[in-house]
Write a protein that holds these residues in place. Structure first.
Motif, short mmCIF file in Angstrom:
data_model
loop_
_atom_site.label_atom_id
_atom_site.label_comp_id
_atom_site.label_asym_id
_atom_site.label_seq_id
_atom_site.Cartn_x
_atom_site.Cartn_y
_atom_site.Cartn_z
N LEU A 41 12.47 -37.48 -21.18
CA LEU A 41 12.04 -36.09 -21.37
C LEU A 41 10.55 -36.05 -21.64
O LEU A 41 10.06 -36.76 -22.53
CB LEU A 41 12.80 -35.46 -22.53
N GLU A 42 9.85 -35.24 -20.88
CA GLU A 42 8.40 -35.09 -21.08
C GLU A 42 8.10 -33.62 -21.35
O GLU A 42 8.40 -32.76 -20.51
CB GLU A 42 7.64 -35.58 -19.85
N ALA A 43 7.54 -33.34 -22.51
CA ALA A 43 7.34 -31.95 -22.93
C ALA A 43 5.90 -31.71 -23.36
O ALA A 43 5.28 -32.57 -23.98
CB ALA A 43 8.29 -31.60 -24.07
N THR A 44 5.40 -30.53 -23.02
CA THR A 44 4.13 -30.05 -23.53
C THR A 44 4.41 -28.84 -24.41
O THR A 44 5.10 -27.90 -23.97
CB THR A 44 3.18 -29.64 -22.39
N TYR A 45 3.92 -28.86 -25.63
CA TYR A 45 4.14 -27.78 -26.59
C TYR A 45 2.93 -26.86 -26.63
O TYR A 45 1.79 -27.33 -26.62
CB TYR A 45 4.42 -28.34 -27.98
N ARG A 61 7.87 -24.77 -25.64
CA ARG A 61 7.56 -25.97 -24.88
C ARG A 61 7.90 -25.80 -23.40
O ARG A 61 8.74 -24.98 -23.02
CB ARG A 61 8.32 -27.16 -25.44
N ARG A 63 9.29 -28.41 -20.58
CA ARG A 63 9.84 -29.77 -20.55
C ARG A 63 10.46 -30.09 -19.20
O ARG A 63 11.11 -29.24 -18.58
CB ARG A 63 10.92 -29.93 -21.64
N THR A 64 10.25 -31.32 -18.76
CA THR A 64 10.89 -31.84 -17.56
C THR A 64 11.82 -32.98 -17.96
O THR A 64 11.68 -33.58 -19.03
CB THR A 64 9.85 -32.35 -16.55
N THR A 120 1.77 -33.22 -26.66
CA THR A 120 2.65 -33.72 -25.62
C THR A 120 3.61 -34.71 -26.27
O THR A 120 3.20 -35.54 -27.09
CB THR A 120 1.88 -34.41 -24.49
N THR A 122 6.89 -37.35 -25.40
CA THR A 122 7.76 -38.04 -24.47
C THR A 122 8.91 -38.64 -25.25
O THR A 122 8.70 -39.32 -26.26
CB THR A 122 7.01 -39.15 -23.72
#
Length: 493
Positions: A41-45, A61, A63-64, A120, A122
């Motif tokens: 999981l990769e997220a930008t808040y 966020r 998230r992918t 960010t 992960t």
């Protein structure tokens, strides 16, 4: 995918990296666990530069990875131990900009400030589902290895391991059993409320409504009350935009109570600071009031028709047409809540709370000022009751005077409730007495408004005879209900 809402109820624990997961098969009688599945999981808040969302226990966020890629907004919920999550998929909102629907939900917090990346994160996540005897999912157990980088000035990189146990269909008993099993396996109380809070070092603030000192000043009391109702206004805003149950009403009440405080304590804050805010709140109340009044009328019409064999033309007039008017009022309200004027009102209200211009009564003892304010409001209510005797019962003037009494009783109630933090029984009794008056006369006022509305509908020359007959019955019901309410008021006084 359209925006979807859910309530997230989970346990969160800190663990040592590599700690073996416990056997969860015994959590449910006859249950099983699924095969572990691993995701990246990769997220930008996103937040404001001063982390206004994080300070209000809200996370936003992008998230992918996993099974729910997209935008997610999480915020406090009324469900004990739960958080409300709103998800918007990339196919609905795109993946570059914060979706407008989510920004609207936090508009009262961020105002005009831009939402920028603040961290960010992960997560290498292994998910194991807990299933009942029929194979239905009750919970998900997540083993997370987290790497987080703060994008704020002076930010750094943090790495840690944690476990999460989230209900997907189970109950509080399952949550309690899981807590014991996971702690026995070596899990520790989470050191932070969320991954984001740990990444940026942010802590929720709990000073929006501070406790009053024993010897509070009038200004301290007013600031305390204004902050409480400001917070209520902000909290109900996103729910009102979605026409949540009772939300428009509660938001309107919060605006009215702020105005009441400013009117009841005129010498505490300088009028040049308080008056503009009070006027803007009055206008906001009108916008909210239109939506609320339509909501009440629609509900009243539905209740009136509940036991009637109403013809189709009357149903159209009382239900379908009113629903259309209600939807238009909600649309106008939503527009008003997105304007710069509304956001400036919130900014001015914040300034009134945090940096008020003291008036001549600011330093007086809060109890003395509250006693004076409640006494003035109560005297005005009693004077209005005395004037009622000048009018013939059930005349137009008499009915209007009852409406005046109701409004003055509401002023007494709000003023007395503003003094609740002072703990004076006499203030509380005055508020309860005024509330009874307000409630009984409120029911009567509703019947007056409803009967006027029914008369307006009856004036339609295209209505069938059957519709006019039913309207007559409805009017008789409302007249009887109003008379009962007045009788209860007289007994109260």
């Amino acid at each position: 995918m359209s925006p979807s809402d859910s309530i997230e109820i989970e346990l969160k624990f800190d663990v040592d990296a590599g700690l073996p997961a416990p056997d969860l098969t015994g959590l449910v009688d006859g249950g099983t666990v699924g095969e572990p599945t691993t995701y990246l999981l990769e997220a930008t808040y996103f937040d404001t530069a001063d982390t206004a969302l994080a300070r209000n226990r809200i996370t936003l966020r992008r998230r992918t990875g996993g099974t729910d890629a997209g935008w997610h907004l999480k915020r406090p919920s009324s469900v004990p131990g739960g958080r409300k999550e709103t998800a918007v998929g990339f196919d609905e909102a795109g993946d570059a900009q914060v979706p407008a629907h989510l920004r609207e939900q936090v508009l009262t917090i961020v105002r005009s400030a831009p939402l920028v990346p603040v961290a960010t994160i992960t997560t290498d996540r292994t998910v194991t589902r807990v299933l009942d005897a029929d194979g239905r999912s009750l919970a998900e157990f997540c083993e997370d290895l987290v790497s987080a980088e703060s994008l704020l000035p002076g930010g750094s990189v943090h790495r840690w391991a944690e476990w999460e146990f989230e209900l997907t269909g189970g109950d509080a008993k399952l949550l309690k059993r899981a807590k014991g099993v996971l702690r026995s396996a070596g899990a520790r109380e989470a050191s932070s409320v969320s991954k984001l809070a740990r990444a940026i070092g942010s802590r929720p603030h709990d000073d929006l409504v501070r406790a009053l000192p024993k010897k509070a000043t009038a200004l301290g009391l007013v600031q305390y009350d204004l902050a409480a109702h400001r917070d209520a206004l902000v909290a109900w805003d996103p729910i009102a935009r979605e026409n949540g149950e009772d939300a428009v009403h509660q938001m309107r009440v919060a605006a009215r109570k702020i105005r009441s405080i400013l009117a009841s304590y005129p010498g505490v804050i300088a009028p040049e600071a308080a008056a503009p805010v009070a006027e803007e709140l009055r206008l906001l109340g009108e916008v909210l009031g239109d939506a609320r009044d339509r909501e009440v009328r629609l509900a009243a019409n539905a209740q009136l028709l509940h036991r009637e064999q109403a013809p189709d033309d009357l149903v159209r007039a009382l239900i379908d047409d009113e629903r259309l008017h209600h939807e238009r009022a909600l649309k106008s309200m939503r527009f008003a809540l997105t304007t710069l004027r509304y956001l400036r009102l919130l900014d001015d209200l914040d300034a009134l709370i945090e940096a008020p211009i003291p008036g001549p009564a600011a330093a007086r003892d809060a109890r003395d000022v509250a006693a004076d304010a409640i006494g003035r409001a109560y005297s005005r209510m009693v004077s209005a009751e005395k004037r009622l005797k000048k009018y013939s019962p059930w005349s137009a003037e008499w009915v209007e005077q009852l409406h005046t009494i109701r409004k003055r009783a509401k002023a007494v109630r709000y003023t007395a409730e503003s003094a609740d933090p002072l703990g004076k029984r006499a203030f509380h009794r005055a508020g309860k007495e005024a509330k009874r008056v307000q409630n009984h006369l409120g029911v009567f006022h509703d019947t007056v408004v409803n009967r006027r509305h029914l008369a307006g509908v009856a004036a339609n020359p295209d209505l069938s005879r059957e519709a006019l007959f039913v309207l007559g019955r409805l009017d008789a019901h409302e007249e009887a209900r109003g008379r009962r309410a007045v009788k209860k008021y007289r007994r109260t006084r």
